[in-house]
Design an enzyme around this catalytic site. Structure first.
Site, PDB file in Angstrom:
ATOM      1  N   THR B  40       0.814  -1.212   0.000  1.00  0.00           N
ATOM      2  CA  THR B  40       0.000   0.000   0.000  1.00  0.00           C
ATOM      3  C   THR B  40       0.837   1.246   0.000  1.00  0.00           C
ATOM      4  OG1 THR B  40      -1.596  -1.165   1.340  1.00  0.00           O
ATOM      5  CG2 THR B  40      -1.671   1.196   1.478  1.00  0.00           C
ATOM      6  N   ASP B  56      -3.986   4.686  -1.717  1.00  0.00           N
ATOM      7  CA  ASP B  56      -4.209   4.104  -3.038  1.00  0.00           C
ATOM      8  C   ASP B  56      -5.335   3.085  -2.893  1.00  0.00           C
ATOM      9  OD1 ASP B  56      -2.459   1.127  -3.588  1.00  0.00           O
ATOM     10  OD2 ASP B  56      -2.564   2.138  -1.654  1.00  0.00           O
ATOM     11  N   ARG B  58      -5.226  -0.427  -4.238  1.00  0.00           N
ATOM     12  CA  ARG B  58      -4.908  -1.775  -4.727  1.00  0.00           C
ATOM     13  C   ARG B  58      -4.712  -2.728  -3.556  1.00  0.00           C
ATOM     14  NH1 ARG B  58       0.120  -2.820  -8.728  1.00  0.00           N
ATOM     15  NH2 ARG B  58      -1.373  -2.072 -10.261  1.00  0.00           N
ATOM     16  N   LYS B  72      -9.230   1.919   1.628  1.00  0.00           N
ATOM     17  CA  LYS B  72      -8.270   1.779   2.708  1.00  0.00           C
ATOM     18  C   LYS B  72      -8.420   2.853   3.775  1.00  0.00           C
ATOM     19  CE  LYS B  72      -5.079  -0.367  -0.413  1.00  0.00           C
ATOM     20  NZ  LYS B  72      -3.733  -0.540  -0.898  1.00  0.00           N
ATOM     21  N   GLY B  86      -0.838  -3.171   5.537  1.00  0.00           N
ATOM     22  CA  GLY B  86      -0.465  -4.437   6.156  1.00  0.00           C
ATOM     23  C   GLY B  86      -1.463  -5.503   5.772  1.00  0.00           C
ATOM     24  N   SER B 168       4.190  -0.163   1.618  1.00  0.00           N
ATOM     25  CA  SER B 168       5.331  -0.455   0.756  1.00  0.00           C
ATOM     26  C   SER B 168       5.711   0.755  -0.096  1.00  0.00           C
ATOM     27  CB  SER B 168       5.019  -1.645  -0.144  1.00  0.00           C
ATOM     28  OG  SER B 168       3.843  -1.386  -0.885  1.00  0.00           O
ATOM     29  N   ASP B 205       5.795   2.133  -6.988  1.00  0.00           N
ATOM     30  CA  ASP B 205       5.792   0.952  -6.132  1.00  0.00           C
ATOM     31  C   ASP B 205       4.869  -0.088  -6.766  1.00  0.00           C
ATOM     32  OD1 ASP B 205       4.084   0.044  -3.153  1.00  0.00           O
ATOM     33  OD2 ASP B 205       6.009  -0.736  -3.848  1.00  0.00           O
ATOM     34  N   SER B 208       1.394  -0.882  -4.938  1.00  0.00           N
ATOM     35  CA  SER B 208       0.318   0.115  -4.895  1.00  0.00           C
ATOM     36  C   SER B 208      -0.118   0.400  -6.317  1.00  0.00           C
ATOM     37  CB  SER B 208       0.808   1.418  -4.276  1.00  0.00           C
ATOM     38  OG  SER B 208       1.523   1.164  -3.114  1.00  0.00           O
TER      39      SER B 208
END
Lengths: 241, 273
Positions: B40, B56, B58, B72, B86, B168, B205, B208
């Site tokens: 994330t 984000d 995903r 999220k 997480g 991440s 990243d 994400s």
């Protein structure tokens, strides 16, 4: 940093092993960031050499000119970088001895380094570095990178280590063709400042190197201005006493 | 293959039949399969009138994107929202639980919830599970003491910051914040900066991606901007329609409406949800 812990089943047992291999780096340099601009390449690296979690050496020059056309910057094990410089010295010396008016350009040096790094990796004895190679020859600017396992590529902006996570997003957003010298330096300083804030092995003493058709200039070491005066740092929890 | 159904103990509870097998396997070096994580980019920042949270959308399970547009940013209280990174189940469960606890607390005290209350509930829960509840949270809200922004780590430690990123994609997003944040941002500047930071996570990243969700919280007001930016639209649609080979012929179509058994009349107040 990738660890090199081999499971006992994969290689021969330690007593029988004759090979001398680099298991982990000792004195390391952190990220190098570089970008192409209008007249050539700009590269920045700080001057820190960390011994584990101690900032042991604070005047390590991690960028060096090679021949007449190239500039190399390295992160990772400093002693392996010094070995790479010796290899390149030998290479450029032999090339000069030919005395044919031609000198090795950045593409050739990059190719040579890729072969060296990849072959050492195949022998399980890598040179523990990520090298950035930039240069200008006959009007063509070239910027490339090789890592300790032999991954190599060429791009408009590169960086090593932590720079990949922190500097590369900024460069992808803000780099464009035909940057002026001032804009390039500002962009590099922006990246180095973020690295200074967020990379624990960064030191606030950096050099910026510039290579153009005319030649190489490496600046004197200087430090960046940082800002720590956020009100939330001074008083994080107002009203929660 | 043997039985298709695992025997459930008649009294309910856990079945430890596989304990011996698992112990033997772990001695041979076989590891447990990893939990599904969100991978994330979540961020928060304090601007002049309050807090802006961004995330984000995903959700990944290993290297597969299992939800292209998940939410999220979780509701905690009318004036407090929480982004979670997480293990998806852990973030969902822990924010739901603390949200309920906060509501009970509001009934008890008769006052608007404070951000530090949510913070304390969350950190006490996470610490008691010693990091096994893998939830990394960015908690933000505005209460009568002002705007607050906190990060909470899976082991239970917390930070109070003017700008924060987790997940991440946190390094990509933090690079944007460290280079562009300043105090006293206006609402539009803040939303712009948060969007840029989340986009940096989305494009740099791999964990994400997809869209940007934003939540702006100010004193007495909140704006939940779901899919504020959609920088990854589905651009290619096949010009040829999909054609399926004819399988079974339809012989007869007959529709029989269901007969009404009971007539429902609403008297008095409507039933509450």
């Amino acid at each position: 940093m990738e660890s090199n812990n081999a499971k006992p089943g994969l290689l021969c047992s330690p007593e029988a092993s004759q090979s001398q291999r680099t298991l982990y780096p000792y004195v390391t340099g952190t990220s190098v960031v570089a970008l192409k601009y209008k007249d050539g390449i700009l590269m920045a690296a700080d001057m820190g050499g960390s011994y584990g979690s101690t900032l042991r050496y604070k005047s390590v020059e991690r960028m060096k000119p090679i021949g007449r056309h190239c500039l190399i910057g390295a992160s990772g094990e400093i002693s392996d970088f010094q070995e790479v410089l010796r290899y390149l010295d030998e290479l450029t010396l032999n090339d000069n001895m030919c005395d044919d008016g031609n000198s090795l350009g950045p593409k050739e040096i990059h190719s040579y380094l890729t072969r060296v790094m990849y072959n050492r990796r195949n022998k399980f004895d890598p040179l523990w570095n990520s090298l950035v190679l930039g240069g200008v020859k006959n009007g063509q600017t070239y910027l490339g990178m090789v890592t300790m396992i032999g991954v190599n590529f060429e791009d408009n902006h590169v960086s090593t280590g932590f720079g990949n996570h922190l500097a590369r997003p900024i460069l992808r957003d803000e780099w464009h063709e035909d940057l002026s010298f001032e804009d390039g330096v500002k962009l590099l300083e922006k990246c180095m400042r973020v690295l200074l804030y967020r990379d624990r092995s960064a030191v606030n003493k950096l050099q910026i190197a510039n290579i153009t058709e005319e030649g190489v200039t490496i600046s004197q070491p200087y430090s960046l201005r940082t800002f720590w005066g956020f009100s939330a740092f001074i008083n994080p929890t107002p009203g929660a006493q | 293959m043997g039985k298709a159904v695992i025997d459930v103990p008649p009294k309910g509870g856990f079945s430890f039949d596989l304990y011996k097998r698992n112990a033997m396997l772990s001695k041979d070096g076989v590891q447990l399969p990893p939990f599904t994580k969100t991978g994330t980019t979540i961020v928060g920042l304090i601007f002049q009138d309050g807090v802006i949270l961004g995330a984000d959308t995903r959700a990944t399970s290993g290297s597969i994107v299992c939800d292209k547009n998940c939410e999220k940013i979780h509701y905690m209280a009318p004036n407090i929202y929480c982004c979670g990174a997480g293990t998806a189940a852990d973030t969902e469960a822990v924010t739901d639980m603390v949200s309920s606890q906060l509501q009970l607390h509001r009934y008890h005290t008769g006052r608007e919830s404070r951000v530090v209350t949510a913070l304390t509930y969350l950190k006490r829960h996470l610490f008691s599970y010693q990091g096994h509840v893998s939830a990394a949270l960015v908690l933000g809200g505005v209460d009568f003491t002002g705007p607050h922004l906190h990060t909470i780590y899976p082991h239970g430690s917390t930070d109070t910051l003017p700008y924060a990123t987790m997940g991440s994609g946190s390094l990509a997003a933090m690079a944007i914040f460290e280079s562009k944040y300043k105090e006293g941002l206006t609402r539009d500047e803040g939303v712009q900066l948060v969007t840029e930071a989340i986009c940096s996570g989305i494009f740099n990243d791999l964990g994400s991606g997809s869209n940007v969700d934003i939540c702006v919280i100010t004193k007495g007001n909140k704006e939940f901007l779901r899919n504020h930016l959609q920088p990854n639209p589905r651009t290619y649609v096949s010009p040829k329609e999909y054609s399926f080979t004819k399988k079974t012929e339809v012989l007869l179509t007959k529709i029989t409406p269901l007969k009404e058994k009971v007539k429902v009349t609403e008297v008095g107040d409507a039933m509450e949800e």
